[in-house]
Design an enzyme around this catalytic site. Structure first.
Site, short mmCIF file in Angstrom:
data_model
loop_
_atom_site.label_atom_id
_atom_site.label_comp_id
_atom_site.label_asym_id
_atom_site.label_seq_id
_atom_site.Cartn_x
_atom_site.Cartn_y
_atom_site.Cartn_z
CB ALA B 17 -0.89 0.00 1.23
CB CYS B 18 0.27 4.67 -1.18
SG CYS B 18 0.50 4.61 -2.96
N PRO B 19 2.45 4.58 1.27
CG PRO B 19 4.02 5.79 2.53
CD PRO B 19 2.82 4.88 2.66
CG ASP B 44 -2.06 1.44 -3.40
OD1 ASP B 44 -1.90 1.33 -2.19
OD2 ASP B 44 -2.90 2.22 -3.91
#
Lengths: 234, 80, 433
Positions: B17-19, B44
Site C-alpha cells: 500500500a502507499c506510500p 495500489d
C-alpha cells in the site's frame, strides 16, 4: 553569638531567604513572560470542570500513574515528599505558636513524628542517590542531580542529628528564630552552651545554600508541576 | 512487453500500500547507475498519481506507465 | 561566545530560540531526570538502551539549551553537562528525534506530564534547518506538496483510478447506482482516504449503503511533513485538504482510519496554519457510529465469529481522543471482543508510529521494539486485531510475521463491511470480496 554563627546563622539567612523569594519570582516571571503556544498538548480523555481540577491536584500530589510503571520508585518519591511536607510544617512551629490544640498535639508528637520523618528523608535520599550511580539513571544524571541530593542529605542529616540527639529545648530554637525575625540574630544560652551548636550552624548553612540554589534548580518543580500537569489535562 | 527499455532493476511492489511503493523505489533507484532504468510493478492504484508526483520532486523521469489488469508498471530513469 | 559561532550554528540556535514558548521552558527546566518515563516506553523496555529513555532523547536539547540560553548553564556548564552544538550533537539529535514513534505514552506516566514530543519537535525543527532528515520522509512530503501544487496534472489519473473501483463497489453493495464521487460541490461530507483502494472501497461501500451525501477527496490524508517535523511543510500538505473542503463547501471532513492524519486535521493544523476551519473534522467512526445508531446500515452480529481485539493507535486515542466509537462498532459486529491490557490512553504503542514504518532501514528496529505489543496481542488470544491506523497495521503485520502471532490485522471498516447486511435490491453480501 560568635562571629561564624553570626554570619552563617544570622546574616546569611537573610541573604538566603531574599535570594529564595526573589529568585522564585524571577523564575516565575521568566516562564510567564513567554507566550504559551496555542497548541493544546493535553492527553485524552480530557476531564472537565471540577474533575479536571481534582485530577491536576491528584496528578501533582500523588502521581498515581507512576505507581503502575515503577512501584518502588513511586513509593520512595511519595514518602519523601510526604516527609518533606511534614518536616516543613514542623519547622513552621519555629515561627510562632499554632492554635493551642494543635500546639499541644504537635509538641507531644514532635520527637516521634519528626524523628520518623527525618529518617524517611535520609533513607529515601540515599536511595535516590544510589540509583543515580546505576545505569540507566547514571547516564541520565548530570552533576546538578548529585549536588542537590548531597545538599539535601546534608541538611537532613544535620537536622536529624539535632532532632534525635541534641538536648536543646524547643523554646531555645524558637527564641533564635524570633531573634532572626526581629533582625537581631542571637543564640540564647541553651544553644550557645550546647555542644550541638556547631551542628545547628551547619544545618542552617546547608539550608541557606539549598535556598540560594533552589530557584535556579530543577527543584522549582514544586511550583512547576502544577502548571505542567495542568497542560496535560487541558 | 516493453522491450524498448533495458531494465537495470526490477521491483515487484504488488500488494504494497502507499506510500511503500514510492519509498522502495526511492531507495532502490540509488542501486542503479545514473541513466539506468528501474521497472516497478505496483498494484495500489494510488501509485498512478503518486509516482509522477514523486518523480517530479526528485527529478527522476517516468518513461512509461503500462497497465495490465490490476498491475501498474512504471519505467523510471535515474536522472541524478 | 556568539562571535565563535559558525553560520550553521547560529541558524540552528535561531530555530531553537524561535521555538521557545512557555510549554517548552517548563519542559526544559522541570524534568528531574527521575527516569520514570523509561518504564513507560516500549522502545526502552524492548532494547534497554539508555539513548532510548524518553527523557534522554530530550536531554540533548536540554544540554544545548543550558549551554546557549540559560544563565546558570552558561556560567557553570559542567553542572548540567551542557554541550556544544557540534556535528556529534547533530548526530545525537537525529538519533533521538527520528527513532521515537511520538506515541506520548511517557507523557501519561510522567509525574509532571512532560511532553517529550514537544521537545523532540524542536530537535526536529533544528534538524530540518540543518537539512539532516530521514530521506524517505522528506521525499514523501515533497511529493505530497507537488501533488497539491499540480493537481490538474494528476486529476485524470486519480479519476481513472477511482472509476476502476466502481464496478466492484456496485457488485458488493448490490446498488447499481453506487458511485465514488470526486470533487462534488455541495456534498455534505468530504471523505479523505489514503492513497490506495484498500482505504477507499470499504468506506465507499458504507457511505453508499448509508445513503450518505459524500464526495472523495483528491488527496491522501497522510502527512509525512508532520513526521518530518517540518510544520511549515506539514501545514502545506494539510492545506490541500482544507482548500478542497472550502472550495466544495462541505460541512464535515471525515478522516479515514489513519491516526496521525486525524490528529493533524483535528488538533494541529488550525494552530499551524493560523485559521479556523469552516467545517467540522471527524474520524470515520463518528459518521459510522451514527449510521449504526440511526439504523442506516444493518449489521449481522454473528458474521465475525473469531475473537477480535482492538489496538488503540496512539495518535487517534491518547493524542486524538477517539476511544469509544470504534469499540462501539466492533462490539456491534463481533460476538467475542477482548480488550488488550492496558488499553485506551495507556495502550502500548505498536512501534510503527512517527513515520518509522516509511523507513525501510528501521524495519529491524521496529521488529525488536514491537515486542511488548506482540506479547500484549498474544495475551488476548484474539485472531483478529482491528486497528484504525495504516502505520499500526503495517507494523502489526510485521510483528505478526516476526512473532508468529497467527493473527489477521484488519481495519475496522473492513470488519464493518464484512458484517454489513445488504438488503432488498442489494443482492449480494457485501462481505465477499
Amino acid at each position: 553569638m560568635d562571629a561564624f554563627s553570626f554570619w552563617v546563622a544570622g546574616v546569611m539567612v537573610y541573604v538566603a531567604v531574599a535570594v529564595l523569594v526573589l529568585g522564585l519570582a524571577w523564575r516565575l516571571y521568566q516562564w510567564r513572560r513567554l507566550a504559551a503556544s496555542p497548541m493544546r498538548l493535553g492527553i485524552f480523555p480530557k476531564p472537565r470542570g471540577g474533575a479536571k481540577a481534582l485530577r491536576i491536584v491528584a496528578d501533582t500530589l500523588v502521581f498515581p500513574q507512576a505507581a503502575e510503571v515503577n512501584a518502588p520508585l513511586w513509593l520512595a518519591v511519595f514518602l519523601f515528599h510526604l516527609a518533606l511536607l511534614g518536616v516543613f510544617v514542623g519547622h513552621l512551629r519555629l515561627l510562632g505558636r499554632f492554635p493551642e490544640f494543635l500546639e499541644v498535639k504537635m509538641s507531644e508528637s514532635a520527637h516521634l513524628a519528626g524523628g520518623t520523618m527525618g529518617i524517611v528523608l535520609v533513607v529515601t535520599l540515599f536511595y535516590f542517590l544510589i540509583r543515580r550511580f546505576k545505569s540507566p539513571s547514571k547516564e541520565l544524571s548530570v552533576p546538578e542531580d548529585y549536588l542537590l541530593l548531597i545538599l539535601l542529605l546534608g541538611v537532613v542529616v544535620m537536622g536529624d542529628h539535632l532532632r534525635l540527639f541534641a538536648e536543646i529545648p524547643f523554646s531555645a530554637y524558637r527564641q533564635y528564630v524570633a531573634s532572626l525575625l526581629a533582625l537581631r540574630p542571637e543564640f540564647g544560652p541553651e544553644i550557645a552552651a550546647s555542644p550541638y551548636k556547631t551542628a545547628l550552624v551547619v544545618h542552617v548553612l546547608l539550608a541557606n545554600l539549598l535556598f540560594i540554589y533552589l530557584p535556579f534548580s530543577k527543584l522549582v518543580h514544586f511550583i512547576g508541576a502544577f502548571l505542567t500537569n495542568g497542560i496535560r489535562r487541558s | 512487453m516493453a522491450d524498448e527499455f533495458k531494465v537495470d532493476l526490477s521491483l515487484d511492489l504488488r500488494g504494497l500500500a502507499c506510500p511503500l511503493p514510492v519509498v522502495r523505489v526511492g531507495k532502490s533507484i540509488k542501486d542503479v547507475p545514473v541513466g539506468g532504468i528501474v521497472e516497478a510493478i505496483a498494484t495500489d492504484p494510488g501509485a498512478l498519481a503518486d509516482f509522477p508526483a514523486w518523480a517530479k520532486t526528485t527529478g527522476h523521469e517516468i518513461l512509461k506507465t503500462e497497465r495490465n489488469g490490476a498491475d501498474i508498471k512504471f519505467y523510471i530513469r535515474r536522472v541524478k | 561566545m556568539k562571535g565563535e559561532l559558525k553560520e550553521w550554528q547560529e541558524k540552528l540556535l535561531g530555530v531553537m530560540k524561535g521555538r521557545r514558548n512557555r510549554q517548552l521552558l517548563y519542559y526544559l527546566e522541570l524534568c528531574t531526570r527521575c527516569g520514570l518515563c523509561k518504564d513507560a516506553c516500549h522502545i526502552y523496555r524492548a532494547t534497554g538502551r539508555v539513548e532510548f529513555v524518553p527523557s534522554h532523547r530530550a536531554e540533548i536539547l536540554r544540554r544545548l539549551y543550558r549551554r546557549y540560553f540559560s544563565p546558570l548553564g552558561r556560567l557553570i556548564p559542567s553542572l548540567y553537562e551542557a554541550r556544544e552544538l557540534d556535528e556529534r550533537a547533530l548526530e545525537d539529535l537525529y538519533e533521538a528525534a527520528y527513532t521515537c514513534t511520538g506515541c506520548r505514552r511517557c507523557m501519561v506516566y510522567c509525574p509532571f506530564g512532560i511532553d517529550i514530543t514537544w521537545l523532540l519537535g524542536v530537535e526536529k525543527a533544528m534538524l530540518v534547518a540543518a537539512g539532516k532528515v530521514p530521506e524517505e520522509l522528506a521525499m514523501l512530503t515533497d511529493a505530497a506538496i507537488e501533488k497539491g501544487n499540480s493537481i490538474d496534472l494528476y486529476r485524470d489519473l486519480l479519476q481513472e483510478q477511482i472509476k476502476g473501483l466502481e464496478p466492484e463497489l456496485r457488485e458488493r453493495t448490490g446498488m447499481p447506482g453506487a458511485s465514488i464521487p470526486i470533487g462534488r460541490k455541495g456534498a455534505r461530507v468530504l471523505y479523505v482516504a489514503l492513497a490506495g483502494a484498500h482505504s477507499i472501497l470499504p468506506a465507499a461501500i458504507i457511505f453508499n449503503l448509508a445513503g450518505e451525501d459524500w464526495t472523495l477527496s483528491m488527496f491522501e490524508s497522510s502527512n509525512y511533513g508532520y513526521f518530518l517535523g517540518d510544520t511549515e511543510k506539514a501545514a502545506r500538505v494539510a492545506e490541500r485538504i482544507v482548500s478542497e473542503a472550502k472550495a466544495l463547501g462541505v460541512e464535515e471532513v471525515v478522516i479515514t482510519e489513519c491516526g496521525h492524519a486525524y490528529r493533524v486535521m483535528k488538533h494541529l493544523d488550525e494552530v499551524w496554519s493560523k485559521q479556523k476551519f469552516p467545517f467540522r473534522v471527524s474520524s470515520i467512526f463518528e459518521p459510522f457510529a451514527r449510521y449504526l445508531k440511526e439504523g442506516r446500515i444493518k449489521v449481522d452480529p454473528d458474521r465475525i465469529a473469531e475473537r477480535v481485539t482492538y489496538h488503540d493507535p496512539c495518535q487517534l486515542g491518547r493524542n486524538g481522543g477517539i476511544f469509544e466509537e470504534p469499540r462501539a462498532i466492533i462490539r456491534a459486529i463481533a460476538r467475542d471482543f477482548r480488550e488488550m491490557n492496558p488499553n485506551r490512553e495507556k495502550n502500548w504503542c505498536c512501534g510503527g508510529g512517527g513515520g518509522l514504518v516509511a523507513q525501510p532501514d528501521l524495519e529491524e528496529f521496529r521488529a525488536v521494539t514491537g515486542r511488548l505489543k506482540a506479547e500484549q496481542i498474544a495475551a488476548t488470544g484474539a485472531k483478529i486485531v482491528a486497528t484504525p491506523c495504516e502505520n499500526c497495521r503495517l507494523q502489526l503485520d510485521l510483528l505478526n510475521q516476526r512473532y508468529h502471532l497467527g493473527i489477521q490485522v484488519s481495519a475496522v471498516t473492513d470488519l464493518l463491511v464484512q458484517a454489513a447486511v445488504v438488503e432488498k435490491g442489494q443482492k449480494k453480501a457485501a462481505a465477499l470480496g
